[in-house]
Design a protein around this motif. Structure first.
Motif, PDB file in Angstrom:
ATOM      1  N   MET A   1       0.735  -1.313  -0.431  1.00 52.22           N
ATOM      2  CA  MET A   1       0.128   0.375   0.334  1.00 52.22           C
ATOM      3  C   MET A   1       0.699   0.874   0.069  1.00 52.22           C
ATOM      4  N   ARG A   2       1.071   2.267  -1.385  1.00 51.28           N
ATOM      5  CA  ARG A   2       1.835   3.075  -0.576  1.00 51.28           C
ATOM      6  C   ARG A   2       0.643   4.982  -0.103  1.00 51.28           C
ATOM      7  N   VAL A   3       1.555   4.892   1.184  1.00 52.08           N
ATOM      8  CA  VAL A   3       1.504   5.207   1.855  1.00 52.08           C
ATOM      9  C   VAL A   3       2.062   7.509   1.763  1.00 52.08           C
ATOM     10  N   THR A   4       1.791   8.521   1.434  1.00 61.61           N
ATOM     11  CA  THR A   4       2.370  10.027   0.606  1.00 61.61           C
ATOM     12  C   THR A   4       1.874  10.500   2.491  1.00 61.61           C
ATOM     13  N   ALA A   5       2.541  11.177   2.277  1.00 65.22           N
ATOM     14  CA  ALA A   5       2.271  12.617   3.027  1.00 65.22           C
ATOM     15  C   ALA A   5       2.664  13.821   3.377  1.00 65.22           C
ATOM     16  N   ILE A   6       1.729  14.789   3.762  1.00 62.95           N
ATOM     17  CA  ILE A   6       1.791  15.773   3.251  1.00 62.95           C
ATOM     18  C   ILE A   6       2.081  16.864   4.063  1.00 62.95           C
ATOM     19  N   LEU A   7       3.035  17.685   4.289  1.00 62.51           N
ATOM     20  CA  LEU A   7       3.012  18.561   5.781  1.00 62.51           C
ATOM     21  C   LEU A   7       2.806  20.101   5.005  1.00 62.51           C
ATOM     22  N   LEU A   8       2.066  20.508   5.220  1.00 62.15           N
ATOM     23  CA  LEU A   8       2.088  21.889   6.087  1.00 62.15           C
ATOM     24  C   LEU A   8       2.676  23.092   6.260  1.00 62.15           C
ATOM     25  N   ALA A   9       3.732  24.334   5.249  1.00 63.67           N
ATOM     26  CA  ALA A   9       4.245  25.219   6.230  1.00 63.67           C
ATOM     27  C   ALA A   9       3.922  26.216   5.094  1.00 63.67           C
ATOM     28  N   ALA A  10       3.150  26.609   4.727  1.00 59.59           N
ATOM     29  CA  ALA A  10       3.384  27.799   3.509  1.00 59.59           C
ATOM     30  C   ALA A  10       2.403  29.157   4.210  1.00 59.59           C
TER      31      ALA A  10
ATOM     32  N   ALA B   1      -1.374  19.669  -3.596  1.00 59.78           N
ATOM     33  CA  ALA B   1      -0.578  18.894  -4.303  1.00 59.78           C
ATOM     34  C   ALA B   1      -1.702  17.646  -4.357  1.00 59.78           C
ATOM     35  N   GLU B   2      -3.146  18.014  -4.949  1.00 61.58           N
ATOM     36  CA  GLU B   2      -3.232  17.010  -5.957  1.00 61.58           C
ATOM     37  C   GLU B   2      -3.150  16.900  -6.889  1.00 61.58           C
ATOM     38  N   PRO B   3      -2.871  17.510  -7.797  1.00 65.24           N
ATOM     39  CA  PRO B   3      -1.824  17.287  -9.252  1.00 65.24           C
ATOM     40  C   PRO B   3      -0.823  16.543  -9.310  1.00 65.24           C
ATOM     41  N   LEU B   4       0.150  16.070  -7.682  1.00 57.36           N
ATOM     42  CA  LEU B   4       0.830  16.104  -8.493  1.00 57.36           C
ATOM     43  C   LEU B   4       0.420  14.409  -7.573  1.00 57.36           C
ATOM     44  N   LEU B   5      -0.470  14.245  -7.104  1.00 54.20           N
ATOM     45  CA  LEU B   5      -0.775  12.916  -6.074  1.00 54.20           C
ATOM     46  C   LEU B   5      -1.990  12.140  -6.990  1.00 54.20           C
ATOM     47  N   ARG B   6      -2.789  12.363  -7.106  1.00 58.00           N
ATOM     48  CA  ARG B   6      -3.613  12.187  -7.189  1.00 58.00           C
ATOM     49  C   ARG B   6      -3.317  10.424  -8.370  1.00 58.00           C
ATOM     50  N   ASP B   7      -4.322   9.263  -8.275  1.00 61.21           N
ATOM     51  CA  ASP B   7      -3.251   7.842  -8.337  1.00 61.21           C
ATOM     52  C   ASP B   7      -1.963   7.390  -8.120  1.00 61.21           C
ATOM     53  N   LYS B   8      -1.631   8.338  -7.363  1.00 64.09           N
ATOM     54  CA  LYS B   8      -0.394   7.916  -7.349  1.00 64.09           C
ATOM     55  C   LYS B   8      -0.049   7.023  -5.447  1.00 64.09           C
ATOM     56  N   THR B   9      -1.123   7.641  -4.788  1.00 67.58           N
ATOM     57  CA  THR B   9      -0.800   7.225  -3.597  1.00 67.58           C
ATOM     58  C   THR B   9      -1.909   6.708  -3.697  1.00 67.58           C
ATOM     59  N   ASP B  10      -2.346   5.609  -2.763  1.00 64.07           N
ATOM     60  CA  ASP B  10      -3.340   5.062  -1.528  1.00 64.07           C
ATOM     61  C   ASP B  10      -4.245   5.683  -0.337  1.00 64.07           C
ATOM     62  N   LEU B  11      -2.824   5.855   0.211  1.00 65.24           N
ATOM     63  CA  LEU B  11      -3.546   6.510   1.604  1.00 65.24           C
ATOM     64  C   LEU B  11      -2.566   8.207   1.894  1.00 65.24           C
ATOM     65  N   ILE B  12      -3.350   9.142   1.825  1.00 71.56           N
ATOM     66  CA  ILE B  12      -2.320  10.247   2.388  1.00 71.56           C
ATOM     67  C   ILE B  12      -2.448  10.275   4.473  1.00 71.56           C
ATOM     68  N   VAL B  13      -1.285  11.126   4.863  1.00 70.90           N
ATOM     69  CA  VAL B  13      -1.039  11.408   6.007  1.00 70.90           C
ATOM     70  C   VAL B  13      -0.766  13.592   5.952  1.00 70.90           C
ATOM     71  N   VAL B  14      -1.453  14.118   6.549  1.00 75.33           N
ATOM     72  CA  VAL B  14      -1.781  15.556   6.842  1.00 75.33           C
ATOM     73  C   VAL B  14      -1.066  16.072   8.036  1.00 75.33           C
ATOM     74  N   CYS B  15       0.147  16.506   7.926  1.00 74.61           N
ATOM     75  CA  CYS B  15       0.678  17.663   8.639  1.00 74.61           C
ATOM     76  C   CYS B  15       0.790  18.234   9.124  1.00 74.61           C
ATOM     77  N   TYR B  16       1.002  18.980  10.294  1.00 73.21           N
ATOM     78  CA  TYR B  16       1.563  20.179  10.206  1.00 73.21           C
ATOM     79  C   TYR B  16       2.855  20.442  10.218  1.00 73.21           C
ATOM     80  N   SER B  17       3.498  21.369   9.962  1.00 75.46           N
ATOM     81  CA  SER B  17       5.068  21.379  10.203  1.00 75.46           C
ATOM     82  C   SER B  17       5.791  22.326  11.487  1.00 75.46           C
TER      83      SER B  17
END
Ligand code: UD1
Ligand code: MG
Length: 453
Positions: A1-10, A85-101
């Protein structure tokens, strides 16, 4: 299973009142974003995505190829940030972990538990929560009768009843990726602030009859989010405690852990004693049975075994075994002291190698020099290595005796077994086993002693 993190730092991090982007402020020597990247490593399988905005250039530069970045411009809230992050990750991962940085104390194990919760959840998302007496402005977690989460309510819109809720939204989520992308587009614009809140997807799921699970954390300290420099200092203290605790469990003695400052990544061997006010920085590696401090600063240096470093400063330097250094010694970049070297007070060594058994007791400067085994460097010896334009080398052989206050005008070589007289200014090479003396004091005139009144 592909798991990708998105870290918010904007986000701007306005309350830090800093020209440095918030996520680049260091805790225990590493930027907050480094801590966030470290924490998500264990539970993800793909390269993380960091959402950058304020200070994007600096953050992107720091990240290098450790993460992909997407720009959020303008910053319209946490939901809007994830959307980037959608354009980068759509169909490229099964789970997404979102965290604040900005939660440097959050542990990898905690995020692993979160991902496990979601893997067992039939619903589309799971989140981290914690129970706390002081809400510190966190969103409140509202539960359904069956224990699943029905909504997250931000403090400023919460009713009096909701404000009483002690369960808080920590700011860590794990989503089913396909569900998330569609849900993000359904987030209503928040009318008061004109933002899209990621937290609103919880209510969307719940209203669709889908289960939102919570992983409840038991360590409140892990959830400290940095919004001001007061929080930053709290994190620093907590992280220091954590680091020192681990060293002590590994066999390092600390006389006063609260005043022992060790950055992440420093290595220390068993039976080494760290005295108060020791600062161990960067890639420093220390062996076994040493005594470090009190009052020492050691950066990017290597220390062997059974050395003593008392009230001294080292930077980019190496000590082999049984070296005795200080008080008030300074080793600069490229200083290398062999076994059993003794370096006493007020000495400075730079770009030089002192072979085994060299003694340099007091007030000397050694730069760009090689010194052979068992040589004695008398008090006040100076290698005059700089002519105003260039640096020049000094070579001193083995078993040499350099008399007090000798000036060695480089480039120069002193042969094995040679001696220099006190106060010599040596400008030419000295052959092996040769004694040189320079400018001995000579009588100039007879003085009249004044009679004492
Ligand atoms: C957020 C949560 C709140 C939670 C709290 C925990 C929301 C709406 N609320 O509130 O429920 O209890 O964190 O600390 O999510 N960011 C962006 N782009 C933006 C806005 C924010 O990247 O447009 C980033 C920030 O850099 C930061 C993170 O998202 O790293 C959180 O933003 P912040 O404004 O601190 O949210 P809180 O108000 O603390
Ligand atoms: Mg915050």
């Amino acid at each position: 299973m592909r798991v990708t993190a998105i870290l918010l730092a904007a986000g701007q991090g306005t309350r830090m009142k800093s020209s440095l982007p918030k996520v680049l402020h260091p805790v225990a020597g590493k930027p907050m974003i480094w801590h966030a990247l470290e924490a998500i490593k264990q539970s993800t399988t793909e390269k993380p995505v960091v959402v950058v905005g304020h200070g994007a250039e600096g953050v992107t530069k720091y990240l290098g190829d450790s993460a992909q970045t997407v720009l959020q411009e303008p910053q319209l809230g946490t939901g809007h940030a994830v959307m980037q992050a959608e354009p980068l990750l759509r169909d490229k991962t099964d789970l997404i972990v979102v965290c604040y940085s900005d939660m440097p104390l959050l542990r990898g194990e905690t995020l692993q538990a979160l991902v496990e919760t979601q893997k067992n959840n039939k619903g589309p998302l799971s989140m981290l929560t914690v129970y706390a007496e002081h809400p510190r402005g966190f969103g409140r977690v509202i539960r359904n009768a069956d224990g699943t989460v029905s909504a997250i309510v931000e403090e400023y819109v919460a009713t009096a009843e909701q404000l009483q809720v002690k369960e808080l939204n920590v700011g860590g989520y794990c989503f089913d990726a396909n569900w998330l992308w569609d849900a993000l587009h359904r987030i209503p614009k928040n009318h008061k602030k004109g933002e899209y809140y990621l937290t609103d997807v919880v209510e969307l799921a719940s209203k669709d009859g889908l289960a939102v699970q919570a992983t409840v954390m038991d360590d409140l300290e892990e959830t400290i989010g940095v919004n001001t420099r007061v929080h930053l200092a709290e994190c620093e203290v907590a992280m220091r405690r954590r680091i020192n605790h681990q060293h002590m469990l590994n066999g390092v003695t600390m006389i006063d852990p609260a005043s022992t400052y060790i950055e992440i990544g420093v290595k220390i061997g068993a039976d080494t004693v760290i005295m108060p006010n020791a600062y161990l920085y960067g890639g420093t590696e220390i062996g076994e049975g040493n005594v470090i401090g009190p009052n020492s600063i050691i950066r990017d240096s290597k220390i062997g075994n059974r050395c003593k470093v008392l009230a001294s400063v080292m930077e980019g330097a190496v000590l082999e075994d049984d070296v005795d250094m200080g008080p008030f010694a300074r080793l600069r970049k490229g200083a290398h002291l062999g076994n059993h070297v003794h370096m006493g007070n007020f000495g400075e060594v730079k770009d030089s190698r002192l072979a085994d058994g060299v003694k340099m007791g007091h007030f000397s400067y050694i730069g760009n020099a090689q010194i052979g085994a068992n040589t004695n460097i008398g008090a006040g010896t100076i290698t005059c290595n700089y002519d105003g334009e260039k640096k020049h080398a000094t070579e001193i052989g083995e078993d040499v005796f350099i008399g007090s206050d000798t000036m060695l005008v480089a480039p120069i070589k002193i042969g094995d077994g040679a001696r220099t007289g006190a106060g010599s200014v040596v400008t030419k090479n000295v052959a092996e086993d040769t004694l040189v003396v320079g400018m001995p004091a000579r009588a100039i005139k007879k003085l009249e002693r004044k009679a004492k009144k």
